[in-house]
Enzyme design. Sequence first.
Site, short mmCIF file in Angstrom:
data_model
loop_
_atom_site.label_atom_id
_atom_site.label_comp_id
_atom_site.label_asym_id
_atom_site.label_seq_id
_atom_site.Cartn_x
_atom_site.Cartn_y
_atom_site.Cartn_z
N LYS A 78 11.11 -155.44 -55.31
CA LYS A 78 12.00 -156.57 -55.64
C LYS A 78 11.25 -157.85 -55.23
CE LYS A 78 15.93 -153.64 -54.80
NZ LYS A 78 17.10 -153.35 -54.02
N GLY A 118 1.29 -152.93 -59.54
CA GLY A 118 1.37 -152.66 -60.98
C GLY A 118 1.71 -153.93 -61.74
N ASP A 119 2.26 -153.76 -62.93
CA ASP A 119 2.47 -154.90 -63.82
C ASP A 119 3.38 -155.98 -63.19
OD1 ASP A 119 1.86 -155.85 -66.62
OD2 ASP A 119 4.04 -156.01 -66.61
N THR A 141 -0.70 -147.66 -60.15
CA THR A 141 0.51 -147.00 -60.65
C THR A 141 0.20 -145.55 -60.99
OG1 THR A 141 2.11 -146.78 -62.45
CG2 THR A 141 0.13 -147.99 -63.00
N ASP A 143 1.67 -144.04 -63.16
CA ASP A 143 1.90 -143.91 -64.61
C ASP A 143 0.62 -144.10 -65.45
OD1 ASP A 143 4.48 -143.72 -63.76
OD2 ASP A 143 5.24 -145.46 -64.84
N ARG A 178 13.03 -117.24 -68.82
CA ARG A 178 13.75 -118.51 -68.96
C ARG A 178 12.85 -119.60 -69.55
NH1 ARG A 178 16.45 -118.59 -62.92
NH2 ARG A 178 18.45 -117.68 -63.52
N MET A 185 7.43 -138.36 -64.03
CA MET A 185 7.58 -139.80 -64.20
C MET A 185 6.71 -140.30 -65.35
SD MET A 185 8.00 -141.36 -60.39
CE MET A 185 9.58 -141.31 -59.56
N GLY A 186 6.88 -141.55 -65.67
CA GLY A 186 6.18 -142.16 -66.80
C GLY A 186 7.22 -142.87 -67.64
O1 F6P Z 1 6.10 -147.19 -62.22
C1 F6P Z 1 5.96 -146.23 -61.25
C2 F6P Z 1 7.19 -145.38 -61.13
O2 F6P Z 1 6.89 -144.34 -60.23
C3 F6P Z 1 7.72 -144.83 -62.46
O3 F6P Z 1 7.00 -143.73 -62.90
C4 F6P Z 1 9.15 -144.57 -62.11
O4 F6P Z 1 9.96 -144.61 -63.24
C5 F6P Z 1 9.50 -145.67 -61.18
O5 F6P Z 1 8.29 -146.11 -60.60
C6 F6P Z 1 10.48 -145.29 -60.11
O6 F6P Z 1 10.82 -146.39 -59.34
P1 F6P Z 1 11.66 -146.31 -57.98
O7 F6P Z 1 10.69 -145.94 -56.89
O8 F6P Z 1 12.21 -147.67 -57.81
O9 F6P Z 1 12.69 -145.24 -58.15
#
Ligand code: F6P
Length: 365
Positions: A78, A118-119, A141, A143, A178, A185-186
Amino acid sequence: MSDTIKKIGVMTGGGDCPGLNPVIRAVVRTAVLKYGLEVVGFKHGYNGLYHNNVIPLDLDAVSGILPIGGTILNSSNKDNLFQYPFEENGKTVYRDVSDVGVENIKKNGIDAMIIIGGDGTLTSGRDFARKGVKVVGVPKTIDNDLACTDYTFGFDTAVSVASETLDRLHTTAASHNRIMVLEVMGRYAGWIALAAGIAGGADAIMIPELPYDINKIAQALIARKEKGRKFSIVVVAEGAKSITGEMHVNKVIADSPDPIRLGGIGTKVAEELEALVGLESRATILGHIQRGGTPTARDRILSTRYGSEAVELVMAGKFGNMVTLKGDDMSYESLEDVIGKNKGVDPHCEMVQVAKGIGICFGDE
Ligand code: F6P
């Protein structure tokens, strides 16, 4: 080489990521041992910059942190100082308090800032650079979706954790016949799903860049079933979209520069496949496990190279840039060119073609 640089400030912003501590360690060791500089760190990302929460970073402070996940500086996703929230008359209002950050940098006698993020974090880094702060960025990141660099640190660790999880899911899937769905994530890019899916022997991979038709995924799993393979492994990126649907938004965090939080698509996909394929299905949401813990050797090396190169850019006076990896070489790119461009998986890239060639279904054809 610059002789005007005597003191460097470091901070880590955004979601944490394996490799942050090795970057901090490399910055401090290169700055102190090679250039005789002083280093300090702001705690909790831009929150610490605003509140002047600063700690000295000497060789002792970074001793032993190389294999440790997370960040000794803590982080925050934040606290955008260019749009900082205040409560006023029961309402949230946003103000630009970036001058406080600039003032704190000056007050601490800091000549240049190394900002690891990151960004979202690097967008503010760019904006501080526009205000005249001497900034060098380091791309973080799991991602792997930051533009202008081949790899961000943290990605390799996330892929290793996800692949190991797939190995474990394989044995329980086979025991019970199953379908096991792993959600990784991503948010906007399917790099983790693609790499882990290939490394972990998935039968289907679903990524944001290739909208999927659930019926096509089901057909591929039915074909496996008919050949006697009564279990299947599916990897789905949290940001995957069906051909008709939207992303599976879990919550929106209003005061975050990147407010969308995803999660839960794995459960939906498992339910749909159970009905369509006629095999019992289970979903595993890997979540923050893929972001925690010790970085892989590859991430430790990349992080160390990034941290060291960031100090080299500072000493060469190359500010307003982010360190990058191009092929096997360290390089750099202007923050102006990095920000706001998501580096997604090219649906025609070699990795996707290889995956399709070995029979992995993406649900697109
Ligand atoms: O961008 C990095 C990341 O780990 C994403 O893959 C994921 O959606 C997000 O951050 C999760 O954020 P938080 O830690 O706020 O739950």
